[in-house]
Design a protein around this motif. Structure first.
Motif, PDB file in Angstrom:
ATOM      1  N   ALA A   1      -6.696  -0.587  -3.085  1.00 23.30           N
ATOM      2  CA  ALA A   1      -6.983  -1.736  -2.223  1.00 23.30           C
ATOM      3  C   ALA A   1      -7.033  -3.018  -3.050  1.00 23.30           C
ATOM      4  O   ALA A   1      -6.469  -4.050  -2.665  1.00 23.30           O
ATOM      5  N   ALA A   2      -7.693  -2.956  -4.200  1.00 22.98           N
ATOM      6  CA  ALA A   2      -7.768  -4.131  -5.069  1.00 22.98           C
ATOM      7  C   ALA A   2      -6.386  -4.486  -5.605  1.00 22.98           C
ATOM      8  O   ALA A   2      -6.017  -5.677  -5.671  1.00 22.98           O
ATOM      9  N   ALA A   3      -5.598  -3.477  -5.983  1.00 17.84           N
ATOM     10  CA  ALA A   3      -4.255  -3.745  -6.495  1.00 17.84           C
ATOM     11  C   ALA A   3      -3.384  -4.418  -5.437  1.00 17.84           C
ATOM     12  O   ALA A   3      -2.667  -5.377  -5.727  1.00 17.84           O
TER      13      ALA A   3
ATOM     14  N   ASP B   1      -7.854   1.681  -8.115  1.00 15.99           N
ATOM     15  CA  ASP B   1      -8.350   1.022  -6.904  1.00 15.99           C
ATOM     16  C   ASP B   1      -7.145   0.392  -6.203  1.00 15.99           C
ATOM     17  O   ASP B   1      -6.747  -0.744  -6.496  1.00 15.99           O
TER      18      ASP B   1
ATOM     19  N   THR C   1      -4.402  -6.258  -2.948  1.00 18.82           N
ATOM     20  CA  THR C   1      -4.894  -7.632  -2.788  1.00 18.82           C
ATOM     21  C   THR C   1      -4.378  -8.519  -3.908  1.00 18.82           C
ATOM     22  O   THR C   1      -3.947  -9.663  -3.671  1.00 18.82           O
ATOM     23  N   LEU C   2      -4.389  -8.027  -5.137  1.00 24.01           N
ATOM     24  CA  LEU C   2      -3.887  -8.813  -6.269  1.00 24.01           C
ATOM     25  C   LEU C   2      -2.395  -9.102  -6.129  1.00 24.01           C
ATOM     26  O   LEU C   2      -1.946 -10.211  -6.430  1.00 24.01           O
TER      27      LEU C   2
ATOM     28  N   SER D   1      -2.091 -11.749  -3.256  1.00 21.00           N
ATOM     29  CA  SER D   1      -2.706 -13.053  -3.528  1.00 21.00           C
ATOM     30  C   SER D   1      -2.027 -13.812  -4.659  1.00 21.00           C
ATOM     31  O   SER D   1      -2.100 -15.044  -4.709  1.00 21.00           O
ATOM     32  N   SER D   2      -1.355 -13.124  -5.551  1.00 21.85           N
ATOM     33  CA  SER D   2      -0.730 -13.811  -6.688  1.00 21.85           C
ATOM     34  C   SER D   2       0.297 -14.836  -6.225  1.00 21.85           C
ATOM     35  O   SER D   2       0.266 -16.003  -6.636  1.00 21.85           O
TER      36      SER D   2
ATOM     37  N   ARG E   1       0.832  -1.207   0.000  1.00 22.34           N
ATOM     38  CA  ARG E   1       0.000   0.000   0.000  1.00 22.34           C
ATOM     39  C   ARG E   1       0.867   1.257   0.000  1.00 22.34           C
ATOM     40  O   ARG E   1       0.557   2.238  -0.677  1.00 22.34           O
TER      41      ARG E   1
END
Length: 198
Positions: free
Chosen positions: A159-161, A157, A163-164, A167-168, A140
């Motif tokens: 927050a979505a980035a 976005d 997470t991606l 998670s990858s 972040r």
């Protein structure tokens, strides 16, 4: 205790001993999980493996959940990426550092255990949210710095980035049962870069 001249040397506070005990316990958790899976992880087994008393373990980590999270963080560790002047270069550092941590023996099973334990009926969701926030905090920070510098879109976005990004590697390790590698790192840098850079 005496020094070489026979003078009495005052022992300092017990912090190094505490750190040694913490390390022994967290290493025991990772070793037990790596060898036998999460089913082998009991407070008794951890205390015996670490060579400490069970009450000493409970004083530091009151629940198995606390112990699992602490063990995971002991292997993944905090991250501090310097300003490299380029979002992709900084993201590559984040991903490469995490990739190296995830490739350590036992970490895959341990992280699978963290995810599984988070789904248990008696799990404390706030503890897992706090853990993931700590793990993702530098991603972040890198994203925010990219926005301030102008090489990440301000409307992205974030927050979505984040997470991606997290998670990858995790899904490659736990879901696909493969160790993340440099090719995955480069692919994620490219895909995220295309999605959020101007």
């Amino acid at each position: 205790m005496a020094d070489e001249q026979g003078q009495r040397v005052r022992r300092g506070p017990g912090r190094p001993r505490q750190e040694h005990m913490n390390r022994a316990v967290l290493d025991a958790v990772v070793d037990l999980v790596a060898e036998s899976g999460m089913g082998a992880l009991t407070m008794d087994a951890v205390a015996a493996r670490a060579g400490v008393s069970k009450p000493a373990v409970y004083r530091r980590w009151p629940t198995k959940q606390d112990l699992i999270i602490a063990a995971a963080e002991s292997r993944i560790g905090p991250l501090n990426v310097p300003d490299l002047g380029d979002f992709r270069a900084e993201l590559r550092v984040v991903l490469t550092t995490r990739m190296e941590a995830y490739r350590q023996p036992g970490v895959g099973r341990l992280l699978a255990g963290v995810i599984g334990a988070a789904a248990e009926a008696d799990a404390e969701p706030a503890a897992y949210r706090a853990y993931t926030a700590r793990v993702m905090s530098e991603t972040r920070h890198v994203l925010d710095r990219g926005v301030a510098r102008g090489d990440v879109r301000p409307d992205a976005d974030l927050a979505a980035a984040a997470t991606l990004v997290a998670s990858s590697l995790l899904f490659r390790l736990v879901g696909e049962q493969q160790k993340p590698d440099e090719a995955l790192v480069e692919s994620v840098v490219e895909l995220i870069g295309r999605a959020i850079q101007p």
